[in-house]
Structures are given as structure tokens and as C-alpha cells.
Design a protein around this motif. Sequence first.
Motif, PDB file in Angstrom:
ATOM      1  N   HIS A  89       0.832  -1.209   0.000  1.00 40.12           N
ATOM      2  CA  HIS A  89       0.000   0.000   0.000  1.00 40.12           C
ATOM      3  C   HIS A  89       0.867   1.261   0.000  1.00 40.12           C
ATOM      4  CE1 HIS A  89      -3.467  -2.572   1.048  1.00 40.12           C
ATOM      5  NE2 HIS A  89      -2.658  -3.160   1.905  1.00 40.12           N
ATOM      6  N   ARG A 121      -0.292   1.722  14.608  1.00 34.92           N
ATOM      7  CA  ARG A 121      -1.018   0.470  14.841  1.00 34.92           C
ATOM      8  C   ARG A 121      -2.447   0.559  14.321  1.00 34.92           C
ATOM      9  NH1 ARG A 121       1.863   0.296  19.889  1.00 34.92           N
ATOM     10  NH2 ARG A 121       0.134   1.366  20.903  1.00 34.92           N
ATOM     11  N   GLU A 122      -3.099   1.683  14.570  1.00 37.83           N
ATOM     12  CA  GLU A 122      -4.483   1.867  14.094  1.00 37.83           C
ATOM     13  C   GLU A 122      -4.526   1.932  12.571  1.00 37.83           C
ATOM     14  OE1 GLU A 122      -5.796   5.355  16.099  1.00 37.83           O
ATOM     15  OE2 GLU A 122      -6.181   4.318  18.007  1.00 37.83           O
ATOM     16  N   PHE A 123      -3.527   2.577  11.985  1.00 42.33           N
ATOM     17  CA  PHE A 123      -3.462   2.670  10.525  1.00 42.33           C
ATOM     18  C   PHE A 123      -3.256   1.294   9.903  1.00 42.33           C
ATOM     19  CE2 PHE A 123      -0.505   3.107   6.850  1.00 42.33           C
ATOM     20  CZ  PHE A 123      -1.417   3.600   5.933  1.00 42.33           C
ATOM     21  N   PHE A 134      -0.664   8.691   4.665  1.00 46.19           N
ATOM     22  CA  PHE A 134      -0.686   8.659   6.126  1.00 46.19           C
ATOM     23  C   PHE A 134       0.424   9.542   6.693  1.00 46.19           C
ATOM     24  CE2 PHE A 134       1.206   6.715   9.951  1.00 46.19           C
ATOM     25  CZ  PHE A 134       0.150   6.876  10.842  1.00 46.19           C
ATOM     26  N   LYS A 173      -3.999  -1.549  11.224  1.00 49.57           N
ATOM     27  CA  LYS A 173      -5.222  -2.320  11.463  1.00 49.57           C
ATOM     28  C   LYS A 173      -6.284  -1.990  10.414  1.00 49.57           C
ATOM     29  CE  LYS A 173      -8.673  -3.344  15.037  1.00 49.57           C
ATOM     30  NZ  LYS A 173      -9.107  -3.052  16.428  1.00 49.57           N
ATOM     31  N   SER A 174      -6.405  -0.704  10.072  1.00 47.25           N
ATOM     32  CA  SER A 174      -7.397  -0.301   9.065  1.00 47.25           C
ATOM     33  C   SER A 174      -7.036  -0.868   7.694  1.00 47.25           C
ATOM     34  CB  SER A 174      -7.483   1.229   8.997  1.00 47.25           C
ATOM     35  OG  SER A 174      -6.307   1.792   8.449  1.00 47.25           O
ATOM     36  N   LEU A 175      -5.738  -0.929   7.390  1.00 51.36           N
ATOM     37  CA  LEU A 175      -5.306  -1.529   6.122  1.00 51.36           C
ATOM     38  C   LEU A 175      -5.638  -3.008   6.084  1.00 51.36           C
ATOM     39  CD1 LEU A 175      -1.780   0.018   5.387  1.00 51.36           C
ATOM     40  CD2 LEU A 175      -3.939   0.557   4.261  1.00 51.36           C
ATOM     41  N   ASN A 176      -5.388  -3.701   7.203  1.00 55.72           N
ATOM     42  CA  ASN A 176      -5.673  -5.138   7.277  1.00 55.72           C
ATOM     43  C   ASN A 176      -7.162  -5.408   7.149  1.00 55.72           C
ATOM     44  OD1 ASN A 176      -2.968  -5.756   7.597  1.00 55.72           O
ATOM     45  ND2 ASN A 176      -3.056  -5.766   9.830  1.00 55.72           N
ATOM     46  N   ASN A 177      -7.964  -4.557   7.794  1.00 55.04           N
ATOM     47  CA  ASN A 177      -9.417  -4.720   7.696  1.00 55.04           C
ATOM     48  C   ASN A 177      -9.892  -4.502   6.267  1.00 55.04           C
ATOM     49  OD1 ASN A 177      -9.654  -5.248  10.414  1.00 55.04           O
ATOM     50  ND2 ASN A 177     -10.136  -3.134  10.978  1.00 55.04           N
ATOM     51  N   SER A 178      -9.275  -3.526   5.591  1.00 54.95           N
ATOM     52  CA  SER A 178      -9.621  -3.254   4.196  1.00 54.95           C
ATOM     53  C   SER A 178      -9.252  -4.433   3.310  1.00 54.95           C
ATOM     54  CB  SER A 178      -8.890  -1.994   3.730  1.00 54.95           C
ATOM     55  OG  SER A 178      -9.111  -1.756   2.361  1.00 54.95           O
TER      56      SER A 178
END
Length: 211
Positions: free
Chosen positions: A144, A166-168, A151, A170-175
Motif C-alpha cells: 500500500h 497500529r491503528e493505521f 498517512f 489495522k485499518s489496512l488489514n481490515n480493508s
Amino acid sequence: LAELSESIAKFGVLCPISIKPHPEIENEYMINHGHRRFRAAQTAGLNLIPAFLDNNINEVGQFLENIQREDLTPLDIANWLSHAKETQGLKSNELAAMLSKSSTWVSRHLSIMDASEDIQNALKQGLITSVESAVSLSKASKDHPEAVAKFIEDSKDGDVTQKAVREFIKSLNNSDDLSADTNASNDDFESSDDNFDDDGFDDDLDSDTNV
């Protein structure tokens, strides 16, 4: 560095820097440790700062002093480790033993030498101060690159904290998970369509079956 420079402008350099004679230039000296204080003093406009002579310190000792006394960036550390490997022919585990650090600590820092330009610039500017954050963003950048670049750009008003990274991530993994689920659903739908002909009936049904 700006904060240190302001402090030095008010109170001066409270802790002397360590120097040694230059091996090739007479009456010149090299800094063992205290590079950051020296640069901050220059920025503050000081022409003279306290220093002490230390002829016995070696390159490894100099580096360890800088880690302990100076606010080195992960990239500063990575550059030194890479230089030591190349010039002294040392392996990562040998470097770790010399520095009393773990092999993981050495390998993590060395890995950011291959990080993208956006990440390396953020390290130089002090936006990224944690090697863990740099490594995580470097890994994410492989799949990405545009998202990671955005970011970092959006974070320029403040530090890129480990929590934010970490939150960023996590959002990539969720996407990625959502995209994978969507593709799987589409594949299942297309597979089920294969069982029907153009008029919408199941090809496996007997064509003579009365309806």
C-alpha cells in the motif's frame, strides 16, 4: 533539535562534548559524542562550548555513547550499523554482541535502510521516532505505497506515534480482509452462474422434465 537549541541559547551547553585529535589535520578535533549538542549550539549562535579530550574511545564506544547521550533517530542508528557492517565486515549477530544488543534490535534497524523515500524522509525530519513504527510502515508500504505516503503526509502536523501507526495498519488489514471476502463472494456467485444456461434454467435438469 530546535528545543535543545532554545535551551542552549538560554543556559548554554551544560554537559561538555567529548573530542579527540583529528588523525590527519593538525590542530583540528573530531567529536566522539555530543554531535547533537554541537549542532544545536551552532543553531543557537554559540562560537564556544565546553569539551573534554578523550583519546582512548574507539568507534564502538563512540557509538554507544551517542546512543546513551544523544537523541539519535532510528535512521542515524541504521546508517551507523550499515557502515560498520560494510567497513568492518561484521555480521548482524557480531554487531549485536559488540553493542550488547539483541540480534532483533540490529536487524530491525538495518531493515529500514530499504524503506521508501517517504518513510526515510519522515525519519530524518523526526516525524517517525520509533524503529517499530518505521518497520511496520515499511512492510505496509510494499502493498500500500500510496496509502502509507498519504498517512505520513497527513501526520506532518504531529509525530507519527506508535498508536497511530497500529491503528493505521489495522485499518489496512481490515480493508484487505473486506476485499478478500468480496472477491470470494463474487467467485462463488460466478461459479453458481455456470450451472445455468442463458434462459436461467439449471443445465443439469432433464430437458424432458414437465413443468
